[in-house]
Design a protein around this motif. Structure first.
Motif, PDB file in Angstrom:
ATOM      1  N   LEU A   1      33.452  38.520  25.299  1.00 41.39           N
ATOM      2  CA  LEU A   1      34.203  38.557  26.562  1.00 41.39           C
ATOM      3  C   LEU A   1      33.278  38.555  27.776  1.00 41.39           C
ATOM      4  CD1 LEU A   1      37.160  40.953  25.732  1.00 41.39           C
ATOM      5  CD2 LEU A   1      37.314  38.558  26.426  1.00 41.39           C
TER       6      LEU A   1
ATOM      7  N   GLY B   1      36.793  45.273  33.933  1.00 41.28           N
ATOM      8  CA  GLY B   1      37.615  44.221  34.526  1.00 41.28           C
ATOM      9  C   GLY B   1      37.129  42.849  34.112  1.00 41.28           C
ATOM     10  N   TYR B   2      37.811  41.850  34.621  1.00 39.57           N
ATOM     11  CA  TYR B   2      37.459  40.455  34.346  1.00 39.57           C
ATOM     12  C   TYR B   2      37.412  39.731  35.677  1.00 39.57           C
ATOM     13  CZ  TYR B   2      39.199  41.852  29.753  1.00 39.57           C
ATOM     14  OH  TYR B   2      39.410  42.502  28.577  1.00 39.57           O
ATOM     15  N   HIS B   3      36.361  38.958  35.861  1.00 41.26           N
ATOM     16  CA  HIS B   3      36.241  38.290  37.151  1.00 41.26           C
ATOM     17  C   HIS B   3      35.743  36.868  36.997  1.00 41.26           C
ATOM     18  CE1 HIS B   3      36.926  42.076  39.132  1.00 41.26           C
ATOM     19  NE2 HIS B   3      35.999  42.622  38.381  1.00 41.26           N
TER      20      HIS B   3
ATOM     21  N   VAL C   1      33.444  34.073  38.369  1.00 42.09           N
ATOM     22  CA  VAL C   1      32.221  34.038  39.159  1.00 42.09           C
ATOM     23  C   VAL C   1      32.194  32.722  39.919  1.00 42.09           C
ATOM     24  CG1 VAL C   1      29.710  34.003  39.076  1.00 42.09           C
ATOM     25  CG2 VAL C   1      30.993  35.510  37.555  1.00 42.09           C
TER      26      VAL C   1
ATOM     27  N   ILE D   1      41.142  31.033  43.943  1.00 41.55           N
ATOM     28  CA  ILE D   1      39.812  31.595  43.685  1.00 41.55           C
ATOM     29  C   ILE D   1      39.823  33.096  43.901  1.00 41.55           C
ATOM     30  CG2 ILE D   1      37.453  31.699  44.592  1.00 41.55           C
ATOM     31  CD1 ILE D   1      37.731  28.655  45.144  1.00 41.55           C
TER      32      ILE D   1
ATOM     33  N   LEU E   1      41.516  34.773  41.037  1.00 40.68           N
ATOM     34  CA  LEU E   1      40.723  34.758  39.811  1.00 40.68           C
ATOM     35  C   LEU E   1      39.483  35.646  39.917  1.00 40.68           C
ATOM     36  CD1 LEU E   1      40.951  31.041  38.656  1.00 40.68           C
ATOM     37  CD2 LEU E   1      41.742  33.057  37.410  1.00 40.68           C
ATOM     38  N   ARG E   2      39.023  35.881  41.135  1.00 39.16           N
ATOM     39  CA  ARG E   2      37.928  36.832  41.294  1.00 39.16           C
ATOM     40  C   ARG E   2      38.429  38.250  41.061  1.00 39.16           C
ATOM     41  NH1 ARG E   2      32.841  36.021  44.635  1.00 39.16           N
ATOM     42  NH2 ARG E   2      33.899  35.845  46.622  1.00 39.16           N
ATOM     43  N   ALA E   3      39.646  38.492  41.516  1.00 36.35           N
ATOM     44  CA  ALA E   3      40.228  39.819  41.323  1.00 36.35           C
ATOM     45  C   ALA E   3      40.602  40.026  39.859  1.00 36.35           C
ATOM     46  CB  ALA E   3      41.443  39.990  42.214  1.00 36.35           C
TER      47      ALA E   3
ATOM     48  N   GLY F   1      40.152  37.800  36.444  1.00 35.60           N
ATOM     49  CA  GLY F   1      39.679  36.598  35.762  1.00 35.60           C
ATOM     50  C   GLY F   1      40.531  36.189  34.585  1.00 35.60           C
ATOM     51  N   ARG F   2      41.445  37.047  34.173  1.00 35.09           N
ATOM     52  CA  ARG F   2      42.316  36.702  33.050  1.00 35.09           C
ATOM     53  C   ARG F   2      43.746  36.388  33.498  1.00 35.09           C
ATOM     54  NH1 ARG F   2      40.219  37.208  27.871  1.00 35.09           N
ATOM     55  NH2 ARG F   2      42.176  37.463  26.778  1.00 35.09           N
ATOM     56  N   ALA F   3      43.949  36.262  34.790  1.00 35.16           N
ATOM     57  CA  ALA F   3      45.276  35.876  35.268  1.00 35.16           C
ATOM     58  C   ALA F   3      45.689  34.557  34.608  1.00 35.16           C
ATOM     59  CB  ALA F   3      45.250  35.737  36.787  1.00 35.16           C
TER      60      ALA F   3
ATOM     61  N   ILE G   1      33.831  27.319  40.598  1.00 35.95           N
ATOM     62  CA  ILE G   1      33.975  28.424  39.651  1.00 35.95           C
ATOM     63  C   ILE G   1      32.918  28.228  38.571  1.00 35.95           C
ATOM     64  CG2 ILE G   1      35.433  29.514  37.928  1.00 35.95           C
ATOM     65  CD1 ILE G   1      37.856  28.793  39.627  1.00 35.95           C
ATOM     66  N   VAL G   2      32.004  29.178  38.497  1.00 39.83           N
ATOM     67  CA  VAL G   2      30.853  29.052  37.609  1.00 39.83           C
ATOM     68  C   VAL G   2      31.179  29.579  36.208  1.00 39.83           C
ATOM     69  CG1 VAL G   2      28.472  29.794  37.260  1.00 39.83           C
ATOM     70  CG2 VAL G   2      29.277  29.245  39.550  1.00 39.83           C
ATOM     71  N   GLY G   3      32.055  30.566  36.131  1.00 36.29           N
ATOM     72  CA  GLY G   3      32.387  31.135  34.829  1.00 36.29           C
ATOM     73  C   GLY G   3      33.309  32.323  34.979  1.00 36.29           C
ATOM     74  N   TYR G   4      33.642  32.897  33.852  1.00 37.54           N
ATOM     75  CA  TYR G   4      34.512  34.079  33.810  1.00 37.54           C
ATOM     76  C   TYR G   4      33.841  35.105  32.916  1.00 37.54           C
ATOM     77  CZ  TYR G   4      37.887  30.554  35.278  1.00 37.54           C
ATOM     78  OH  TYR G   4      38.538  29.537  35.943  1.00 37.54           O
ATOM     79  N   HIS G   5      33.782  36.323  33.393  1.00 36.49           N
ATOM     80  CA  HIS G   5      33.083  37.338  32.610  1.00 36.49           C
ATOM     81  C   HIS G   5      33.823  38.662  32.619  1.00 36.49           C
ATOM     82  CE1 HIS G   5      29.714  34.640  32.277  1.00 36.49           C
ATOM     83  NE2 HIS G   5      29.753  34.451  33.572  1.00 36.49           N
ATOM     84  N   ALA G   6      33.827  39.300  31.468  1.00 37.25           N
ATOM     85  CA  ALA G   6      34.276  40.682  31.418  1.00 37.25           C
ATOM     86  C   ALA G   6      33.177  41.543  32.019  1.00 37.25           C
ATOM     87  CB  ALA G   6      34.537  41.103  29.977  1.00 37.25           C
ATOM     88  N   VAL G   7      33.550  42.509  32.816  1.00 35.62           N
ATOM     89  CA  VAL G   7      32.589  43.448  33.380  1.00 35.62           C
ATOM     90  C   VAL G   7      32.683  44.738  32.577  1.00 35.62           C
ATOM     91  CG1 VAL G   7      31.937  44.791  35.410  1.00 35.62           C
ATOM     92  CG2 VAL G   7      32.720  42.442  35.657  1.00 35.62           C
TER      93      VAL G   7
END
Lengths: 154, 154
Positions: free
Chosen positions: A12, A49-51, A53, B9, B12-14, B16-18, B47-53
DNA sequence: ATTGAAAACATTCCGCT
DNA sequence: AGCGGAATGTTTTCAAT
């Protein structure tokens, strides 16, 4: 938290939009089992959370700077932190050891905006002076580090 | 890139899994229109990617440090950057203006690991010395800043 | 560039193990 | 804690505009 959880977390981190079915295939679990595990990781605060980038210059934030915040003798760190949080251009805020109390990362559109932002920072009660380091280029940022060896997450 | 793209954007920043359906409801577009727009934002590099934080201490990385890298007179910045990238504990790497050539953020489990990591950094050809700032606490990190006013993304 | 419809697919809940 | 089935919702493609 077992090895499976760590694998799910790594996946993830690499792809925050991976489906539970995808994750299940990757770690050898059913989608529902993954769903359950991810839910627990989220509610226990492991996954924050998920964001998405975004390339900063694509959204008009081409200037990045790292700024050290020197406190006054009578500064209240908590109040300073709150004030820093109120500035939208301050993306990250670290309380640090040393003679600076905080290091912040700011992103703005232009060097003019940086100048204005430094003005706002210096006007915060408790801030004596700032030390600015301009970022020329970002080689990489926020790379996943799972904490151990294996990082083969396609 | 219009206002709708910027709204997508921001959302999706807020989160990322919306889902595309969610995003569509938020911006007043069909799921397929959002899907198309997001695809374009991805392939155009916005949009460069999506990551779990992940909470770093939950994955055994409780120690964060910001480290300035002073180059030797004959250092090749590119080679240094590559070497920094090979160290898994180096999460971010910025090329900066000033007498340090890079500032990196490292995350490790313990101060012992930090000591070892500093040893590795100093052993990189082109690195003359390092200046380490230990992070005591992270007030916030990687906050979304869309670049303009409205940040009402629930 | 957006839509609506349709098929494929994923999520999510629940009973069972 | 994990599985499989079933209902629901989502993704993704496509023809039409």
């Amino acid at each position: 938290m077992d090895a499976l959880d760590r694998q799910i977390i790594a996946a993830l981190r690499a792809n925050g939009r991976a489906t539970y079915a995808d994750l299940g295939r990757k770690v050898g679990l059913s989608a529902s089992a993954v769903h359950e595990r991810v839910g627990k990781l989220e509610s226990s605060g492991v996954i924050v959370g998920y964001h998405a980038v975004v390339d900063p210059s694509s959204v008009g934030l081409g200037v990045t700077a790292l700024i050290g915040i020197h406190p006054t003798d009578i500064a209240d760190d908590n109040e300073v932190a709150v004030a820093l949080g109120e500035l939208i251009e301050v993306e990250s805020c670290y309380r640090v050891a040393g003679d600076e109390s905080f290091i912040v990362k700011v992103r703005v559109a232009t060097v003019d905006d940086l100048e204005r932002s430094l003005g706002r920072l210096r006007r915060i009660p408790g801030v004596a002076r700032t030390r600015t380091t301009v970022v020329l280029s970002t080689r990489f940022e926020g790379r996943p580090n799972t904490g151990d060896e294996d990082d083969d997450v396609t």
